[in-house]
Design a protein around this motif. Structure first.
Motif, short mmCIF file in Angstrom:
data_model
loop_
_atom_site.label_atom_id
_atom_site.label_comp_id
_atom_site.label_asym_id
_atom_site.label_seq_id
_atom_site.Cartn_x
_atom_site.Cartn_y
_atom_site.Cartn_z
N LYS A 1 -1.73 4.88 -14.46
CA LYS A 1 -1.29 5.87 -13.48
C LYS A 1 -0.17 5.27 -12.65
N LEU A 2 0.78 6.11 -12.29
CA LEU A 2 1.93 5.64 -11.54
C LEU A 2 1.86 6.12 -10.10
N GLY A 3 2.20 5.24 -9.18
CA GLY A 3 2.38 5.62 -7.79
C GLY A 3 3.84 6.00 -7.58
N TYR A 4 4.18 6.33 -6.34
CA TYR A 4 5.56 6.74 -6.07
C TYR A 4 6.61 5.69 -6.43
N PRO A 5 6.41 4.40 -6.16
CA PRO A 5 7.47 3.45 -6.52
C PRO A 5 7.79 3.45 -8.02
N GLN A 6 6.75 3.48 -8.85
CA GLN A 6 6.95 3.46 -10.29
C GLN A 6 7.53 4.79 -10.79
N LEU B 1 10.23 5.98 -2.61
CA LEU B 1 11.50 6.41 -3.17
C LEU B 1 12.69 5.60 -2.65
N LYS B 2 12.41 4.68 -1.75
CA LYS B 2 13.45 3.81 -1.16
C LYS B 2 14.55 4.61 -0.47
N LEU B 3 14.15 5.64 0.28
CA LEU B 3 15.12 6.52 0.93
C LEU B 3 15.38 6.16 2.39
#
Length: 133
Positions: free
Chosen positions: A3-8, A44-46
């Motif tokens: 499962k992927l979180g937001y960073p991935q 998302l590194k925004l």
């Protein structure tokens, strides 16, 4: 598959779109709980290198800020209708990119990031949308 979180999920979405966080002008984020938007902004590194809480507190996600966020008010403003809540932020991203968001319209948009998650963080998704023709 893990499962992927937001960073991935964000890394995959940026790679598939051929752009990065600096190319995003608006963030339409799933916000069933207030912390979800902060987690997504960081993932998302925004935030231009800042942590999301500091970034939001400085007004950067407000109208006129450097990264307007969830311009329809999100579920915290209009209520959470299950699946409809996640779809509402996607629809708002499309409205913004088409220039049809009325008084909420953010000018000069090219790219938007949209997020959602399911269940109790069972999954996360990130969609990068572009209004470029």
């Amino acid at each position: 598959m893990a499962k992927l979180g937001y960073p991935q999920a964000a890394a995959r979405a940026y790679k598939q779109a051929g752009i990065g966080p600096r190319d995003i002008q608006i963030a339409e984020l799933y916000d069933a709980y207030p912390v979800f938007a902060l987690i997504a902004l960081d993932g998302l590194k925004l935030c231009g290198g800042e942590r999301a809480g500091t970034f939001v507190a400085a007004g950067e996600t407000s109208p006129g800020g450097s990264m307007p966020m969830t311009t329809n008010g999100g579920m915290l403003s209009q209520g959470h209708t299950g699946v409809g809540g996640g779809v509402a932020v996607l629809v708002e991203a499309f409205r913004q990119l088409m220039g049809k968001a009325g008084p909420r319209q953010v000018e000069n948009l090219v790219n938007a990031a949209e997020t959602a998650s399911g269940g109790t963080w069972m999954d996360s998704h990130v969609t990068i949308l572009s209004g470029e023709h």
